[in-house]
Structures are given as C-alpha cells and as structure tokens.
Design a protein around this motif. Structure first.
Motif, mmCIF file in Angstrom:
data_model
loop_
_atom_site.group_PDB
_atom_site.id
_atom_site.type_symbol
_atom_site.label_atom_id
_atom_site.label_comp_id
_atom_site.label_asym_id
_atom_site.label_seq_id
_atom_site.Cartn_x
_atom_site.Cartn_y
_atom_site.Cartn_z
ATOM 1 N N TRP A 172 -0.945 62.616 38.567
ATOM 2 C CA TRP A 172 -1.287 61.568 37.521
ATOM 3 C C TRP A 172 -1.983 60.390 38.103
ATOM 4 O O TRP A 172 -2.799 59.382 37.478
ATOM 5 C CB TRP A 172 0.226 61.131 36.620
ATOM 6 C CG TRP A 172 0.974 60.531 37.680
ATOM 7 C CD1 TRP A 172 2.017 61.541 38.085
ATOM 8 C CD2 TRP A 172 1.429 59.406 38.286
ATOM 9 N NE1 TRP A 172 3.020 60.859 39.058
ATOM 10 C CE2 TRP A 172 2.488 59.594 39.010
ATOM 11 C CE3 TRP A 172 0.616 58.094 38.115
ATOM 12 C CZ2 TRP A 172 3.275 58.312 39.904
ATOM 13 C CZ3 TRP A 172 1.406 56.964 38.868
ATOM 14 C CH2 TRP A 172 2.489 57.337 39.759
ATOM 15 N N ALA A 173 -2.062 60.221 39.448
ATOM 16 C CA ALA A 173 -3.085 59.178 40.048
ATOM 17 C C ALA A 173 -4.101 59.414 40.766
ATOM 18 O O ALA A 173 -4.915 58.623 41.308
ATOM 19 C CB ALA A 173 -2.104 58.473 41.059
ATOM 20 N N ILE A 174 -4.405 60.871 40.604
ATOM 21 C CA ILE A 174 -5.651 61.177 41.246
ATOM 22 C C ILE A 174 -6.793 61.232 40.527
ATOM 23 O O ILE A 174 -6.675 61.981 39.566
ATOM 24 C CB ILE A 174 -5.415 62.814 41.789
ATOM 25 C CG1 ILE A 174 -4.239 63.233 42.838
ATOM 26 C CG2 ILE A 174 -6.624 63.503 42.353
ATOM 27 C CD1 ILE A 174 -3.903 64.465 43.324
ATOM 28 N N GLY A 175 -7.940 60.205 41.074
ATOM 29 C CA GLY A 175 -9.181 60.398 40.261
ATOM 30 C C GLY A 175 -8.683 59.567 39.099
ATOM 31 O O GLY A 175 -9.773 59.498 38.269
ATOM 32 N N THR A 176 -7.777 58.933 38.785
ATOM 33 C CA THR A 176 -7.388 58.199 37.515
ATOM 34 C C THR A 176 -7.569 56.674 37.467
ATOM 35 O O THR A 176 -7.753 56.308 36.446
ATOM 36 C CB THR A 176 -6.291 58.710 36.937
ATOM 37 O OG1 THR A 176 -5.235 58.021 37.898
ATOM 38 C CG2 THR A 176 -5.979 60.207 36.833
ATOM 39 N N GLY A 177 -7.757 56.501 38.573
ATOM 40 C CA GLY A 177 -7.470 54.960 38.883
ATOM 41 C C GLY A 177 -6.242 54.284 38.779
ATOM 42 O O GLY A 177 -6.009 53.109 38.859
ATOM 43 N N LYS A 178 -5.247 55.186 38.315
ATOM 44 C CA LYS A 178 -3.756 54.956 38.226
ATOM 45 C C LYS A 178 -3.105 54.851 39.425
ATOM 46 O O LYS A 178 -3.440 56.182 39.902
ATOM 47 C CB LYS A 178 -3.243 55.629 37.206
ATOM 48 C CG LYS A 178 -2.506 55.068 36.107
ATOM 49 C CD LYS A 178 -1.665 56.027 35.252
ATOM 50 C CE LYS A 178 -1.566 55.838 33.921
ATOM 51 N NZ LYS A 178 -0.791 56.745 33.294
ATOM 52 N N THR A 179 -2.764 54.003 40.202
ATOM 53 C CA THR A 179 -1.825 54.204 41.482
ATOM 54 C C THR A 179 -0.404 54.076 41.239
ATOM 55 O O THR A 179 -0.027 53.382 40.457
ATOM 56 C CB THR A 179 -2.452 53.186 42.509
ATOM 57 O OG1 THR A 179 -3.952 52.994 42.437
ATOM 58 C CG2 THR A 179 -2.295 53.378 44.028
ATOM 59 N N ALA A 180 0.169 54.775 42.369
ATOM 60 C CA ALA A 180 1.540 54.524 42.225
ATOM 61 C C ALA A 180 1.882 53.104 42.688
ATOM 62 O O ALA A 180 1.170 52.807 43.441
ATOM 63 C CB ALA A 180 2.290 55.573 43.143
ATOM 64 N N THR A 181 2.957 52.498 42.173
ATOM 65 C CA THR A 181 3.453 51.280 42.693
ATOM 66 C C THR A 181 3.745 51.186 44.129
ATOM 67 O O THR A 181 4.198 52.403 44.413
ATOM 68 C CB THR A 181 4.453 50.554 41.946
ATOM 69 O OG1 THR A 181 5.610 51.248 42.097
ATOM 70 C CG2 THR A 181 3.956 50.378 40.376
ATOM 71 N N THR A 182 3.650 50.236 44.997
ATOM 72 C CA THR A 182 4.412 50.318 46.245
ATOM 73 C C THR A 182 5.648 50.932 46.143
ATOM 74 O O THR A 182 6.255 51.553 47.133
ATOM 75 C CB THR A 182 4.250 48.982 46.911
ATOM 76 O OG1 THR A 182 4.780 48.171 46.157
ATOM 77 C CG2 THR A 182 2.632 48.748 47.244
#
Ligand code: PGA
Length: 253
Positions: A172-182
C-alpha cells in the motif's frame, strides 16, 4: 554496526543514455561513505554491465539485478539465470518484489528456489516481503509477512541467512506516495527480526540488514532510517532523480 544500505530500484524505467547520465550524476557527487554504508543500484538487465563498469572499483557501490529465474538453466526463453549474473560479476539480486509476485505470479516456493540459485552463485539476495492494504486494515500484517519469510527462507542454513538482505515493502506504500509511519516501520522491522531470531537465533537476526521500501523520499528518509531496526531503504521513484537519491544516501545511519 549492521550494514546500512540505500538501494535504488529503477524497475522498467530509463533508456540506456538516461541510465548512464543518472549514475554519472550520483557518482560525481562523491558522497563520503563509512565502511558499513553501501549503495546498490538495481538496474534493468540490459544495463548491468554498463552500470557495473560505471561504479567501477568504488568499494561502497554495487549493482543488483532486479530478478533471476528459479531454475539453474534450460529452455526458458527470455529469462536470466543467477549463474549468468554471477558470470557478469553481479553481487546482488532483488528477489520477490511485490510487482513480480503480483504480475508474474511468483509463488513462495519459486522464491525459495530463487534464493537457492542466488546463494549457490554467491549473489546476495535482497528478499522482499510486505502486505497489501486489506491485510494491514485487518491487522494481520505480522502473520502475513512471517509466512512469507517461513515459506521462502526457512529452508536456508543459518550461515546462508546471514548473507541475505531483507526489504520490507508494504504494498500500500509502493509508488503511492503513502509511507508507513516511523512507528509502523520500526514495529514491523523489529517483528521481522524476531521471526528470524526465533528460527536462527538472535546473533544471526542481528546481522541481517532490513530495508524499508514504499515511497521513501528525500524528505522522509532520515526519519525512517533513524529507526533502530530500519537499516536503509529500497527506493523506487525517488531513486530516478539524482539529487533526491543523493539526499537519501546521505540519510543512512
Ligand atoms: P517506491 O517503490 O519508492 O516508488 O514506492 C519502492 C519499490 O517498489 O521498491
């Protein structure tokens, strides 16, 4: 300290000329790296030799293939074997990227064979794991990634496992601009390390670099890499922009 790694995953992007130029710009920056810091470029197969000669003898810079076939050799038109990579002097190979799992139907069993092919040919596999959004939303991501590790890695000996790299890449974070939080990244990286530890012991688990992937950018790399169990990143989009990737390399611990 464990190796800290900035790995670029170019995927199916860039012409030969663009690839040469990008490498050139990054290498020209002459980034000072400590002995435990490495930069790896996973380039399209036709560029492996060019890329390898570009990074030359710089001991902190390496080239990776993005995939290899799970069989040793044979009638598999269009495929590339680990032995071929080894004969080119390639030392790393990405295995089990979620795009390959999804679009090329790569199974856990095939990935287990690819791990064997790499290790038999002295290639360090960068083994990718990570859950889709539906699994994250159901809160079962730990079980999901643990299964990926068990099914594709647990047949390896402790000595073999010590020479792999793991990349956690939530789909869900790949290429979506959505990053996992730290917090999310640290939590699941620590969990992945505990899965390795339960099978191989803490000492082995402590030696394995676990990279985070999924919209790593120049602006978020430093805080992600600062997490104690995040040992760098596998970077797609931002690795195609020289200045961004340079900033990401400089964010390594
Ligand atoms: P991204 O890709 O950085 O563009 O999200 C990461 C990857 O797929 O390796």
């Amino acid at each position: 300290m464990r190796n800290q790694i900035a790995a670029a995953n170019w995927k199916m992007n860039l012409t030969y000329q663009q690839a040469e130029k990008l490498l050139d710009e990054i290498l020209k920056a002459q980034i000072e790296l400590s002995t435990h810091q490495q930069v790896i470029f996973a380039v399209p197969a036709p560029y492996l030799t060019m890329a390898k000669s570009e990074v030359g003898r710089d001991k902190n810079f390496f080239i990776a293939a993005q995939n290899c076939h799970h069989k040793k050799s044979g009638a598999f038109t269009g495929e590339i074997s680990a032995e071929m990579l080894q004969s080119l002097g390639i030392k790393y190979c990405v295995i089990g990227h979620s795009e390959r799992r999804e679009y090329f139907q790569e199974t856990h069993a095939m990935l287990a064979d690819k791990m064997d092919q790499c290790l038999e040919n002295f290639i360090t596999p960068i083994f990718c794991c990570g859950e889709p959004l539906s699994i994250r939303e159901s809160g079962t991501q730990n079980e999901y990634v643990a299964q990926q590790l068990k099914d594709s890695l647990f047949h390896l000996s402790a000595a073999q496992v010590q020479s792999i790299i793991i990349a956690y890449e939530p789909i869900w974070a790949i290429g979506t601009g959505k990053t996992a939080t730290t917090e999310q990244a640290q939590e699941i990286h620590a969990f992945l390390r505990s899965v390795i530890s339960s099978q191989y012991g803490q000492d082995t688990a402590d030696t394995i670099p676990i990279l985070y992937g999924g919209s790593v950018k120049a602006g978020n790399a430093a805080e992600l890499f600062a997490c104690p169990d995040v040992d760098g990143g596998l970077v797609g989009g931002a690795s195609l922009v020289a200045q961004d990737f340079i900033t990401i390399i400089k964010a390594l611990k």
